[in-house]
Design an enzyme around this catalytic site. Structure first.
Site, short mmCIF file in Angstrom:
data_model
loop_
_atom_site.label_atom_id
_atom_site.label_comp_id
_atom_site.label_asym_id
_atom_site.label_seq_id
_atom_site.Cartn_x
_atom_site.Cartn_y
_atom_site.Cartn_z
N LYS A 146 3.77 8.20 9.58
CA LYS A 146 3.42 7.54 10.84
C LYS A 146 4.35 7.90 12.00
O LYS A 146 4.18 8.96 12.60
CB LYS A 146 3.30 6.02 10.60
CG LYS A 146 2.18 5.74 9.57
CD LYS A 146 1.67 4.33 9.52
CE LYS A 146 0.40 4.26 8.69
NZ LYS A 146 0.54 3.77 7.35
N TYR A 174 0.85 -1.20 0.00
CA TYR A 174 0.00 0.00 0.00
C TYR A 174 0.88 1.24 0.00
O TYR A 174 1.85 1.32 0.76
CB TYR A 174 -0.89 0.00 1.25
CG TYR A 174 -1.80 1.20 1.38
CD1 TYR A 174 -2.84 1.40 0.47
CD2 TYR A 174 -1.63 2.12 2.42
CE1 TYR A 174 -3.68 2.51 0.60
CE2 TYR A 174 -2.48 3.22 2.55
CZ TYR A 174 -3.51 3.41 1.64
OH TYR A 174 -4.35 4.49 1.76
N ASP A 180 9.12 2.62 0.32
CA ASP A 180 8.06 3.21 1.12
C ASP A 180 8.23 2.70 2.55
O ASP A 180 7.84 1.58 2.87
CB ASP A 180 6.69 2.84 0.54
CG ASP A 180 5.55 3.43 1.35
OD1 ASP A 180 5.80 3.94 2.47
OD2 ASP A 180 4.40 3.37 0.86
C1 LIG Z 1 -0.09 4.34 6.00
C2 LIG Z 1 0.73 4.13 4.77
C3 LIG Z 1 0.76 5.04 3.70
C4 LIG Z 1 -0.17 6.21 3.64
O1 LIG Z 1 0.02 7.11 4.66
P1 LIG Z 1 -1.20 8.10 5.08
O2 LIG Z 1 -0.57 8.99 6.09
O3 LIG Z 1 -2.26 7.20 5.62
O4 LIG Z 1 -1.62 8.81 3.84
C5 LIG Z 1 1.64 4.83 2.68
N1 LIG Z 1 2.46 3.77 2.68
C6 LIG Z 1 2.47 2.86 3.66
C7 LIG Z 1 3.43 1.72 3.62
C8 LIG Z 1 1.58 3.00 4.73
O5 LIG Z 1 1.53 2.05 5.68
#
Ligand SMILES: *Cc1c(COP(=O)(O)O)cnc(C)c1O
Length: 408
Positions: free
Chosen positions: A247, A135, A219
Site C-alpha cells: 500500500k 487479512y 503484516d
Molecule cells: C491489502 C492487504 C494485504 C494484501 O495486499 P494486496 O496488495 O491487496 O495483495 C495484505 N495484508 C493486509 C493487512 C492488507 O491490508
C-alpha cells in the site's frame, strides 16, 4: 449496462468494490484530486477509501506525479535491477527497526505468501497461526475455509485464533507450538475495521513465539508508514522477525515487500533455497512513487497533523452519537479509524460482527448522498490523508450528526 458490468465479473476486479455490503450501486471512479474523488457522473466525494489506505498523501500529490513523470521518460519496465529499488529498500531499512534486507513484490498478497514460505523453510515446520478477522491477502493458506477451491489439506495447515484473547493464544501455542512455522498478524488490524491491540497481549505473543521457535510475521501492509513512519512495530515497540509491507510504500502503485534480518532474508533465492520471483517485482513506477511518498512522509509534523485530524473526527463522531442516543464505538489509531454501531467495546472479530449492519448502511449511504465516501463495508478502516483538512472533516462530522439523529 456499461462495459464494466457487461465484461467484468460482478462489474469489479475486487469484491468489496461492488458495494454489496451497503446494498448500493458501485461508484465508478473517474478522477481523484487531494482528498476528493470524482465519479463518472461528476459527483464529488470526500474520499475516505483513499485507495484502501495506499494514498496517505491524497490523490495526485505533486511529489509523486513529478517522480512518475521523470520515470516515464526513463522507461517503465526493465526486468533488470535499477537504482530506485535500492533507494526504496534503504528508506525502508532506515525507517523500520526490524528490517535489514528487503524483497519487493507486486502486491501485499505475494509479500505475505513469501514471508510464510520463508518461515516454513527456516523452521522446517508447516503450520501457520493467524487471527480471526485479520487479512493477509488471498493466497490459499490465508483464505482457508473462507473460500471454495482451497484444498482441505492446505486449509488444515492454518490455525485461527481470536484476536486479543490470551487464553486462546496460550492454549493453541501449548498444543501446536512445536509444529508452528509462523504466527502472522496485523499488529493493529484494519481489515475487520480498526481494532486496538492489547499491548500486553502482543508482547506475550512475541515471548511465546520465541519460546516455541515460530517466526513472528507482522503484516504491516496497512500500518507500515501509516500509524507511524516506522509502522506499528515502532509505535508498539515490539520487534517481529519478518515484516510485510505494501500500500503506502508504493505511493498508489502496485507493490508489496518482505523485510527482516539478514539471516532470515538471505534464505531467499538467489542467495538461498526459498524461491521467489516476479516480472513486475521492484517495478520502476512503483519504486518512484514509493520513494517520493516516503520522503514526503519523513518531513516534520506529518504524523502529528494526521493524528490531530483523526482525533477531531473520532471525537466529533462520538459526541454526535452520544447526543443522538446511538451506541457507537470509534476505534482509531492516528489517521485510520472505524465506527462500530454497538454498545460494547470492539476488541475482536466476534465483537465487530455484533455491530448493527443496518445502521452502518444508513450512515454510509447517507454520507455518500451528502458527498462523503466511506468504505462500503462495516469491516473496513476509514483512511485520512494529509489532504483531508480539519474544515472539510468538520463538515463530514456534521453530516454524520444529521444522519445519526434520524437513526433513532
Ligand atoms: C491489502 C492487504 C494485504 C494484501 O495486499 P494486496 O496488495 O491487496 O495483495 C495484505 N495484508 C493486509 C493487512 C492488507 O491490508
Amino acid at each position: 449496462m456499461n462495459d464494466a458490468t457487461r465484461y467484468l465479473v460482478g462489474g469489479v476486479n475486487s469484491p468489496v468494490r461492488a458495494f454489496r455490503a451497503v446494498r448500493a450501486p458501485a461508484i465508478m471512479a473517474a478522477k481523484g484530486h487531494g482528498s476528493w474523488l470524482i465519479d463518472v457522473r461528476g459527483w464529488r466525494f470526500i474520499d475516505l477509501v483513499m485507495g484502501w489506505g495506499a494514498l496517505i498523501l491524497g490523490h495526485q500529490p505533486v511529489c509523486v506525479n513529478r517522480a512518475l513523470s521523470v520515470q516515464l521518460r526513463r522507461g517503465v519496465c526493465f526486468g533488470l535491477t535499477h537504482e530506485a529499488e535500492g533507494e526504496l529498500a534503504r528508506l525502508i531499512n532506515e525507517a523500520v527497526p526490524s528490517i535489514k534486507k528487503v524483497r519487493f513484490t507486486p502486491s501485499g498478497t505475494e509479500a505475505c505468501m513469501t514471508a510464510i514460505r520463508l518461515a516454513r523453510a527456516h523452521t522446517r515446520r508447516t503450520k501457520v497461526l493467524k487471527f480471526e478477522g485479520c487479512y493477509h491477502g488471498h493466497s490459499d493458506g490465508m483464505l482457508g475455509k473462507q473460500s471454495a477451491g482451497v484444498p482441505t489439506s492446505i486449509a488444515a495447515e492454518t490455525l485461527v485464533a481470536p484476536f486479543n484473547d490470551l487464553t486462546a493464544l496460550e492454549e493453541i501455542i501449548t498444543r501446536f507450538g512445536d509444529q508452528l512455522a509462523c504466527v502472522i498478524i496485523e499488529p493493529i488490524p484494519a481489515n475487520m475495521g480498526v481494532i486496538i491491540p492489547d499491548p500486553e497481549w502482543l508482547r506475550r505473543l512475541r515471548v511465546l513465539t520465541i519460546k516455541c521457535g515460530a517466526v513472528l510475521i507482522f503484516d504491516e501492509v496497512v500500518t507500515g508508514f501509516r500509524v507511524a513512519y516506522g509502522g506499528a512495530q515502532t509505535l508498539l515497540r515490539i520487534m517481529p522477525d519478518l515484516t510485510t509491507l505494501g500500500k503506502i510504500i508504493g505511493g498508489g502503485l502496485p507493490i508489496g515487500a518482505v523485510g527482516g534480518s539478514r539471516r532470515l532474508m538471505r534464505r531467499l533465492a538467489p542467495t538461498g533455497d526459498v524461491y521467489h520471483a516476479g516480472t513486475f517485482a521492484g517495478h520502476p513506477l512503483a519504486m518512484a512513487a514509493g520513494i517520493a511518498t516516503l520522503k514526503e512522509l519523513a518531513r516534520a509534523n506529518v504524523y502529528q497533523r494526521l493524528e490531530a485530524v483523526g482525533a477531531s473526527v473520532a471525537e466529533g463522531l462520538q459526541r454526535a452519537a452520544n447526543r443522538a442516543g446511538v451506541a457507537l464505538q470509534v476505534n482509531r489509531v492516528g489517521s485510520m479509524m472505524t465506527a462500530y454501531f454497538c454498545e460494547e467495546p470492539v476488541r475482536c472479530f466476534e465483537d465487530a460482527r455484533r455491530a448493527h449492519a443496518a445502521r452502518f448502511r444508513a450512515l454510509a449511504n447517507g454520507l455518500r448522498q451528502r458527498g462523503v465516501l466511506l468504505p462500503p463495508s462495516p469491516f473496513e478502516a476509514w483512511f485520512l490523508s494529509v489532504a483531508h483538512t480539519p474544515a472539510m472533516m468538520q463538515r463530514m462530522v456534521q453530516h454524520s450528526a444529521d444522519i445519526l439523529r434520524k437513526l433513532n
